[in-house]
Design a protein around this motif. Structure first.
Motif, PDB file in Angstrom:
ATOM      1  N   ARG A 257      50.964 -56.836  49.349  1.00 30.30           N
ATOM      2  CA  ARG A 257      51.207 -57.049  50.784  1.00 30.30           C
ATOM      3  C   ARG A 257      49.858 -57.204  51.483  1.00 30.30           C
ATOM      4  O   ARG A 257      49.308 -56.247  52.028  1.00 30.30           O
ATOM      5  N   PRO A 258      49.299 -58.411  51.450  1.00 26.64           N
ATOM      6  CA  PRO A 258      47.974 -58.602  52.045  1.00 26.64           C
ATOM      7  C   PRO A 258      48.043 -58.803  53.554  1.00 26.64           C
ATOM      8  O   PRO A 258      49.011 -59.346  54.086  1.00 26.64           O
ATOM      9  N   GLU A 259      47.002 -58.355  54.238  1.00 20.68           N
ATOM     10  CA  GLU A 259      46.795 -58.644  55.657  1.00 20.68           C
ATOM     11  C   GLU A 259      45.372 -59.163  55.799  1.00 20.68           C
ATOM     12  O   GLU A 259      44.424 -58.515  55.338  1.00 20.68           O
ATOM     13  N   ALA A 260      45.221 -60.331  56.429  1.00 18.56           N
ATOM     14  CA  ALA A 260      43.909 -60.964  56.530  1.00 18.56           C
ATOM     15  C   ALA A 260      43.453 -61.005  57.986  1.00 18.56           C
ATOM     16  O   ALA A 260      44.243 -61.310  58.893  1.00 18.56           O
ATOM     17  N   TYR A 261      42.169 -60.731  58.185  1.00 22.78           N
ATOM     18  CA  TYR A 261      41.577 -60.769  59.520  1.00 22.78           C
ATOM     19  C   TYR A 261      40.245 -61.512  59.454  1.00 22.78           C
ATOM     20  O   TYR A 261      39.436 -61.292  58.545  1.00 22.78           O
ATOM     21  N   HIS A 262      40.031 -62.375  60.450  1.00 23.00           N
ATOM     22  CA  HIS A 262      38.782 -63.130  60.515  1.00 23.00           C
ATOM     23  C   HIS A 262      37.699 -62.356  61.252  1.00 23.00           C
ATOM     24  O   HIS A 262      36.524 -62.694  61.147  1.00 23.00           O
ATOM     25  N   SER A 263      38.079 -61.342  61.982  1.00 20.32           N
ATOM     26  CA  SER A 263      37.138 -60.563  62.790  1.00 20.32           C
ATOM     27  C   SER A 263      36.996 -59.152  62.224  1.00 20.32           C
ATOM     28  O   SER A 263      37.998 -58.438  62.061  1.00 20.32           O
ATOM     29  N   PRO A 264      35.775 -58.713  61.926  1.00 23.52           N
ATOM     30  CA  PRO A 264      35.586 -57.326  61.466  1.00 23.52           C
ATOM     31  C   PRO A 264      36.114 -56.299  62.460  1.00 23.52           C
ATOM     32  O   PRO A 264      36.719 -55.296  62.054  1.00 23.52           O
TER      33      PRO A 264
ATOM     34  N   MET B 238      29.609 -59.201  62.260  1.00 24.36           N
ATOM     35  CA  MET B 238      29.116 -57.985  61.602  1.00 24.36           C
ATOM     36  C   MET B 238      29.088 -58.272  60.108  1.00 24.36           C
ATOM     37  O   MET B 238      30.081 -58.741  59.547  1.00 24.36           O
ATOM     38  N   ASP B 239      27.940 -58.046  59.445  1.00 23.15           N
ATOM     39  CA  ASP B 239      27.896 -58.355  58.016  1.00 23.15           C
ATOM     40  C   ASP B 239      28.682 -57.329  57.211  1.00 23.15           C
ATOM     41  O   ASP B 239      29.068 -56.273  57.712  1.00 23.15           O
ATOM     42  N   GLY B 240      28.923 -57.666  55.941  1.00 18.13           N
ATOM     43  CA  GLY B 240      29.780 -56.833  55.114  1.00 18.13           C
ATOM     44  C   GLY B 240      29.267 -55.427  54.899  1.00 18.13           C
ATOM     45  O   GLY B 240      30.046 -54.468  54.818  1.00 18.13           O
ATOM     46  N   LEU B 241      27.943 -55.267  54.784  1.00 14.61           N
ATOM     47  CA  LEU B 241      27.384 -53.929  54.572  1.00 14.61           C
ATOM     48  C   LEU B 241      27.597 -53.043  55.790  1.00 14.61           C
ATOM     49  O   LEU B 241      27.980 -51.873  55.671  1.00 14.61           O
ATOM     50  N   SER B 242      27.357 -53.593  56.984  1.00 15.42           N
ATOM     51  CA  SER B 242      27.586 -52.825  58.211  1.00 15.42           C
ATOM     52  C   SER B 242      29.063 -52.491  58.379  1.00 15.42           C
ATOM     53  O   SER B 242      29.431 -51.386  58.798  1.00 15.42           O
TER      54      SER B 242
ATOM     55  N   ASP C  50      37.435 -61.733  56.281  1.00 12.68           N
ATOM     56  CA  ASP C  50      36.565 -62.887  56.017  1.00 12.68           C
ATOM     57  C   ASP C  50      36.668 -63.826  57.201  1.00 12.68           C
ATOM     58  O   ASP C  50      37.774 -64.150  57.638  1.00 12.68           O
ATOM     59  N   ASP C  51      35.538 -64.277  57.723  1.00 11.02           N
ATOM     60  CA  ASP C  51      35.566 -65.165  58.887  1.00 11.02           C
ATOM     61  C   ASP C  51      36.007 -66.574  58.533  1.00 11.02           C
ATOM     62  O   ASP C  51      36.261 -67.393  59.420  1.00 11.02           O
ATOM     63  N   ASN C  52      36.106 -66.889  57.242  1.00 15.37           N
ATOM     64  CA  ASN C  52      36.533 -68.217  56.804  1.00 15.37           C
ATOM     65  C   ASN C  52      38.044 -68.230  56.574  1.00 15.37           C
ATOM     66  O   ASN C  52      38.540 -67.550  55.676  1.00 15.37           O
ATOM     67  N   PRO C  53      38.805 -69.007  57.361  1.00 13.45           N
ATOM     68  CA  PRO C  53      40.269 -69.023  57.224  1.00 13.45           C
ATOM     69  C   PRO C  53      40.740 -69.473  55.850  1.00 13.45           C
ATOM     70  O   PRO C  53      41.752 -68.979  55.342  1.00 13.45           O
TER      71      PRO C  53
END
Length: 575
Positions: free
Chosen positions: A194-201, A229-233, A175-178
């Protein structure tokens, strides 16, 4: 001491203000707590008064035994932070006074009067706490408040789930939103994941590429709308990688219509989470894919009907509806929104017929609740244009809303192409009946699906009507009603000023229009005396009788003052 109804009322009021004054960015609620007494004795407000320099400790793990833990008195601090317009420093000290606004232009543009903040201050004091604000013009505001409350026995909200199955499971968040990433990370970590979060696809795809197939992620939650990049792509890119072919994909989105749902199924999504994500829906979804059904092959999951975790999950099994409210009156807007919310529906709002046409051109709506009398383009004209532009099966089901219960009104509405008719102020049984007619005609659900929930001021207000309205609003009734009353007080001041100005300019039609709107909102809130005098002014304006309208203005001003005072007393007694 802490009271759930009072706490809800304060939170809803602060969140409502934050939404009203925030055009872009985000609104964040942060909650922290600290132990202030280990003895089962109450403290006074003065003993626990906080300033902004207090430090709150989130670590509540020092309680040694459950019994002693329940004896502890806690102080909870809530912070509602927005990225809105901000408040000037010289007005912060007056903000919690009754009927105080930053300036009159705020009331005209946004509605409301500040009554809600004054009541919030009183409620916080009753719960042993305080309220204050920090703000920077153009950057946003943070409203803080504290309450005192004791610990209670665990309510076992999630006792139907075996949370141990989530222990150690790997979650990929994209998700691009922190803020969204932080919220999901915090919540799932508390469940042992054990989550890992990324702002960049692209960064997330690189991580997936490096993962061994047998040590990869158990589930992926990704945002639909991202700039890179949108979620569908992104979902399609994940599926093209060997490490991502069997991972359940969950889409998080604030807006997804039927077309997007079909695209999501084609892209391999297994579920939706509507933003803002509720932790109950989140847990239910995670348990389905990495808990009780962890080992279900993905092709079997995909063959199941796509699951949508929305508000409809928690009401009787009625069909989700996309509803548009076409109404220029703020009080009537909020009343319709709250009544629909209580029935399990969410709605968009348009303020005139032109906005209706624009909204319908952008996305599909099942139902439009159409006010007949609106500025720029009225409801009848908007309905005729919709009928010209869209075939029967493609256009929304239009339900007329009008305050003029006069002979021929219903026929004119139906003649313009509307499908049904409800009178204002809207009553829940009538709204339910109209929704049931639509649902029964579309054969989408059983027509009984939507069910109806079952002094001095009395000369000014119909208290039985307000109490009936409160009863129909459900669990959050006090907070919702306070919000509507606050909006009415602000809007009535603006409309009264408009009527005065029109009379000064001998604009009888303008005065009539202002009186019509004020008549409608007054009736909705139970201000019967105010509504009656507005009806007189409306009729006089239609026959261009400015002199008679002018003679009624002192009475109108007096009635509004009496109405505001009566509503204020009513609000003070809300519980």
């Amino acid at each position: 001491m802490g009271d759930v109804t009072r706490l809800r009322q304060v939170l809803v009021n602060l969140l409502g203000n934050a939404v009203k004054f925030t055009h872009e960015g985000e609104i964040l609620v942060d909650i922290s707590a600290r132990i202030i007494s280990t003895q089962p004795t109450e403290l006074t407000t003065s003993q626990t008064h906080l300033t902004q320099s207090h430090i709150f400790d989130n670590d509540l793990t020092n309680a040694e035994q459950p019994g002693s833990f329940l004896d502890n008195l806690f102080e909870f601090r809530f912070a509602v932070k927005d990225t809105g317009i901000g408040i000037p420093q010289d007005r912060l000290g007056q903000l919690f006074d009754s009927f105080s606004q930053v300036d009159s232009s705020v009331t005209r543009r946004y509605g409301g009067t500040g009554l809600g903040l004054a009541i919030c201050k009183k409620l916080c004091g009753l719960m042993g706490g305080d309220i204050w604000v920090e703000s920077v013009m153009g950057e946003g505001s943070t409203f803080y408040f504290t309450i005192q409350a004791r610990a209670t026995q665990n309510s076992n909200t999630h006792e139907q789930f075996n949370l141990s199955v989530l222990q150690g499971k790997r979650l990929l968040i994209i998700d691009d939103n922190p803020t969204n990433c932080e919220i999901l990370t915090t919540q799932t970590t508390a469940w042992g994941m054990r989550p890992e979060a990324y702002h960049s696809p692209q960064a997330a795809l690189d991580v997936l590429e490096r993962q061994p197939i047998n040590q990869g992620f158990d589930v992926v939650i990704l945002d639909l709308h991202m700039p890179e990049m949108d979620g569908l792509s992104l979902a399609q890119a994940i599926r093209r990688r060997s490490q991502g072919q069997t991972i359940p994909l969950v889409m998080a989105t604030a807006s997804a219509g039927p077309e997007k749902e079909q695209e999501a199924m084609d892209a391999g999504f297994a579920a939706f989470l509507n933003k803002p994500i509720k932790h109950g829906h989140l847990l239910k979804t995670l348990m389905r894919f990495v808990g009780q059904e962890t080992h279900k092959p993905f092709h079997q999951q995909q063959s199941d009907q796509l699951s949508t975790s929305t508000e409809a999950d928690i009401v009787d099994n009625h069909r989700p509806l996309k509803i548009l409210i076409a109404e220029d009156n703020l009080v009537n807007q909020q009343l319709a929104i709250h009544l629909l919310r209580n029935l399990g529906y969410r709605a968009d709002v348009a303020s005139n017929g032109l906005e209706v046409l624009e909204s319908v051109s952008r996305q599909h709506y099942d139902i439009v609740l159409m006010d007949v009398q609106m500025p720029e383009m009225d409801g009848l004209t908007a309905t005729r244009q919709l009928c010209q532009q869209y075939a029967d099966g493609d256009r929304p089901y239009i339900i007329a809303m009008t305050a003029n219960a006069m002979t021929g009104d219903k026929e004119r509405c139906l003649g313009a192409g509307m499908s049904d008719y409800v009178s204002k102020p809207i009553r829940k049984p009538e709204l339910v009946n109209a929704l049931n007619k639509y649902l029964s005609q579309t054969n989408s659900t059983n027509p009984d699906t939507v069910k109806v929930a079952g002094t001095e001021d009395e000369a000014i207000l119909k208290l039985d009507q307000i109490n009936e309205l409160k009863k129909f609003m459900g669990d959050n009734s006090s907070a919702y009603l306070l919000e509507i009353i606050d909006a009415y007080i602000g809007e009535s001041a603006s409309l009264l000023q408009k009527i005065d100005t029109c009379v000064q300019q001998t604009d009888a039609k303008g005065a009539s229009n202002g009186a019509h709107s004020l008549k409608s909102s007054s009736a909705a809130i139970g201000a019967e005396a105010m509504s009656k005098i507005c009806a007189q002014i409306e009729k006089l304006g239609l026959v261009d009788n400015v002199d008679s309208i002018r003679s009624l203005l002192p009475q109108l001003h007096t009635k509004r003052e009496q109405t505001v005072n009566a509503l204020s007393r009513f609000c003070q007694n809300l519980n």
